[in-house]
Every structure is written in C-alpha cells, then in structure tokens.
Design an enzyme around this catalytic site. Structure first.
Site, PDB file in Angstrom:
ATOM      1  CE  LYS A 286      -4.008  -1.401   2.822  1.00 25.98           C
ATOM      2  NZ  LYS A 286      -4.703  -1.010   4.075  1.00 25.98           N
TER       3      LYS A 286
ATOM      4  CG  ASP B 245     -10.070  -0.928   6.508  1.00 27.22           C
ATOM      5  OD1 ASP B 245      -9.190  -1.574   7.104  1.00 27.22           O
ATOM      6  OD2 ASP B 245     -11.174  -1.420   6.192  1.00 27.22           O
TER       7      ASP B 245
ATOM      8  CG  PHE C 251      -0.570  -6.165  -2.528  1.00 24.22           C
ATOM      9  CD1 PHE C 251      -0.536  -4.991  -3.271  1.00 24.22           C
ATOM     10  CD2 PHE C 251      -1.460  -6.237  -1.457  1.00 24.22           C
ATOM     11  CE1 PHE C 251      -1.366  -3.918  -2.961  1.00 24.22           C
ATOM     12  CE2 PHE C 251      -2.293  -5.178  -1.118  1.00 24.22           C
ATOM     13  CZ  PHE C 251      -2.242  -4.009  -1.879  1.00 24.22           C
ATOM     14  N   GLY C 252      -1.789  -9.382  -2.655  1.00 27.62           N
ATOM     15  CA  GLY C 252      -3.125  -9.768  -2.198  1.00 27.62           C
ATOM     16  C   GLY C 252      -3.962 -10.453  -3.279  1.00 27.62           C
TER      17      GLY C 252
HETATM   18  P1  ITT Z   1      -3.052  -1.863   7.212  1.00 28.38           P
HETATM   19  O1  ITT Z   1      -4.428  -2.046   7.808  1.00 28.38           O
HETATM   20  O2  ITT Z   1      -1.945  -1.910   8.228  1.00 28.38           O
HETATM   21  O3  ITT Z   1      -2.964  -0.648   6.327  1.00 28.38           O
HETATM   22  P2  ITT Z   1      -3.649  -4.372   5.850  1.00 28.38           P
HETATM   23  O4  ITT Z   1      -3.003  -5.163   4.757  1.00 28.38           O
HETATM   24  O5  ITT Z   1      -4.012  -5.102   7.128  1.00 28.38           O
HETATM   25  O6  ITT Z   1      -2.728  -3.100   6.206  1.00 28.38           O
HETATM   26  P3  ITT Z   1      -6.447  -3.824   5.332  1.00 28.38           P
HETATM   27  O7  ITT Z   1      -6.875  -4.137   6.722  1.00 28.38           O
HETATM   28  O8  ITT Z   1      -7.000  -2.618   4.656  1.00 28.38           O
HETATM   29  O9  ITT Z   1      -4.871  -3.634   5.225  1.00 28.38           O
HETATM   30  O10 ITT Z   1      -6.657  -5.124   4.446  1.00 28.38           O
HETATM   31  C1  ITT Z   1      -6.913  -5.036   3.126  1.00 28.38           C
HETATM   32  C2  ITT Z   1      -6.558  -6.357   2.480  1.00 28.38           C
HETATM   33  O11 ITT Z   1      -7.291  -6.398   1.233  1.00 28.38           O
HETATM   34  C3  ITT Z   1      -5.081  -6.423   2.103  1.00 28.38           C
HETATM   35  O12 ITT Z   1      -4.296  -7.034   3.097  1.00 28.38           O
HETATM   36  C4  ITT Z   1      -5.126  -7.272   0.829  1.00 28.38           C
HETATM   37  O13 ITT Z   1      -5.197  -8.650   1.133  1.00 28.38           O
HETATM   38  C5  ITT Z   1      -6.458  -6.838   0.200  1.00 28.38           C
HETATM   39  N1  ITT Z   1      -6.208  -5.725  -0.712  1.00 28.38           N
HETATM   40  C6  ITT Z   1      -6.360  -4.385  -0.475  1.00 28.38           C
HETATM   41  N2  ITT Z   1      -5.994  -3.661  -1.525  1.00 28.38           N
HETATM   42  C7  ITT Z   1      -5.588  -4.537  -2.452  1.00 28.38           C
HETATM   43  C8  ITT Z   1      -5.060  -4.397  -3.737  1.00 28.38           C
HETATM   44  O14 ITT Z   1      -4.830  -3.198  -4.274  1.00 28.38           O
HETATM   45  N3  ITT Z   1      -4.759  -5.507  -4.425  1.00 28.38           N
HETATM   46  C9  ITT Z   1      -4.966  -6.716  -3.891  1.00 28.38           C
HETATM   47  N4  ITT Z   1      -5.423  -6.944  -2.674  1.00 28.38           N
HETATM   48  C10 ITT Z   1      -5.737  -5.857  -1.947  1.00 28.38           C
END
Ligand code: ITT
Length: 183
Positions: free
Chosen positions: A12, A67, A142-143
């Site tokens: 992020k 978030d 990612f993710g």
């Molecule tokens: P912070 O809360 O510390 O910022 P986090 O990864 O825990 O980090 P979130 O609670 O917002 O963040 O979780 C969002 C999740 O959604 C993230 O970990 C990814 O698995 C997914 N995600 C969010 N944005 C994404 C993206 O651009 N591409 C792919 N997956 C994404």
C-alpha cells in the site's frame, strides 16, 4: 508538506509513494508501520476513522490510514473488511474454491482513506468494479491482484500493473485525497 502514511502493508505504501511522486512531487510521504487491532465493522470508513484516531494518538502528526477490501457479490460481500485476515487464512486458492459453483463472478475493491490533519478526520472512498477470474494469473501486485479482473478488461491486476495503476480503488481514492490536499 509532509504526511505520514501509517500502515503495516508495504505494498500500500509503495503504491501511494509512486502515486504522489507523479501527482504531487512536492509532498513528502513518510511511512510508519502501524499495527493495531482494528474495530470489527462491515464498513471500511468506520474502520479507517477509528484507525486514524488511534494512529494520531501514537504519532501526533498529520497522517492518513487506508482500509480496503474485496467485496464479492456471490459471497454476500465476503471477504470485505476481513480481506487481510482471509488472505492469510485461505488465500486466493481458498476464494476460488468457495466460488467454484458461482456463475456470478462480480466483485469490487473498496478503499477508504482517513486523514487526520491534527484537528479533524476527513475520509475519501475509492471503488473499482470488476470480477473474480476462474484461475490465478500474474505475478505483480499483491493480495487479491492475481484473481481480480477490472470491469471491461481481460487481464488480472497481477498480469498488468499498468492497468492497476490507472483503474484501482487505491488510485481513485488517492486522486480524491490529493485533490483535497491541493485545495
Ligand atoms: P493496514 O491495515 O496496516 O494498512 P492491511 O493489509 O491489514 O494493512 P487492510 O486491513 O486494509 O490492510 O486489508 C486489506 C486487504 O485487502 C489487504 O491485506 C489485501 O489482502 C487486500 N487488498 C487491499 N488492496 C488490495 C489491492 O490493491 N490488491 C490486492 N489486494 C488488496
């Protein structure tokens, strides 16, 4: 101007850094890992506001948190605000298994930035509509990027980071936030 992005997710931060590098080079974006227990809610804005207040207590300087989550229609919006946890537990393979019988593949990414300027919290929302692919494709991002295809496209975000950089929920929310900072 200097703003802190408080997040535990380095991807992020990298996306935001690259965005501001192009859109607002004069802004200095700094990073602090911020791991706190999120409140439980179905609403990204509620979570982001609470996180911004907690982060400001800790760092005491202008900052934002973000978030985000993936909301899948046929799964009643799961994983939604539990996206980070779900990614750790079952990952993209688990999501594809849950959807093996789903003909409705539509989904959206939603992101909320909450900005604490030292006095008040302002929020911004960015959304990216799309669908869940049949299989995992691509290595970038990612993710959930390897299974998310933005609306009107054929490739996943992980197959085309260029596509992600111009269509994603994060790009859209950063654009709104950047316009606000400019005013
Ligand atoms: P912070 O809360 O510390 O910022 P986090 O990864 O825990 O980090 P979130 O609670 O917002 O963040 O979780 C969002 C999740 O959604 C993230 O970990 C990814 O698995 C997914 N995600 C969010 N944005 C994404 C993206 O651009 N591409 C792919 N997956 C994404």
């Amino acid at each position: 101007m200097e703003i802190l992005f408080a997040t535990s997710n380095k991807h992020k931060f990298e996306e935001a850094k690259s965005f501001f590098g192009n859109a607002r080079p004069a802004l200095k974006l700094t990073h602090q890992p911020f791991d706190y227990s999120e409140i439980r809610s179905d609403n990204v804005e509620e979570i982001a506001k609470d996180a911004a207040a907690a982060a400001y207590k800790q760092f005491k300087k202008p900052l934002f948190v973000e978030d985000s989550g993936l909301f899948i229609n046929s799964l009643n919006d799961f994983p939604g605000t539990f996206s980070a946890w779900t990614m750790k537990k079952i990952g993209n393979i688990g999501i594809l298994r849950l959807m093996s019988d789903s003909t409705d593949r539509t989904a959206k990414f939603v992101s909320c930035i909450a900005y604490h300027d030292g006095k008040k919290i302002s929020t911004f929302i960015g959304t990216c509509e799309g669908s869940i692919a049949i299989k995992i494709s691509g290595v970038d991002g990612f993710g959930y990027d390897p299974i998310f295809i933005p609306q009107g496209e054929q490739k996943t975000f992980a197959q085309s980071i260029q596509l992600k950089n111009k269509l994603s929920h994060r790009y859209k929310v950063l654009l709104k936030f950047c316009e606000y900072l400019h005013d």
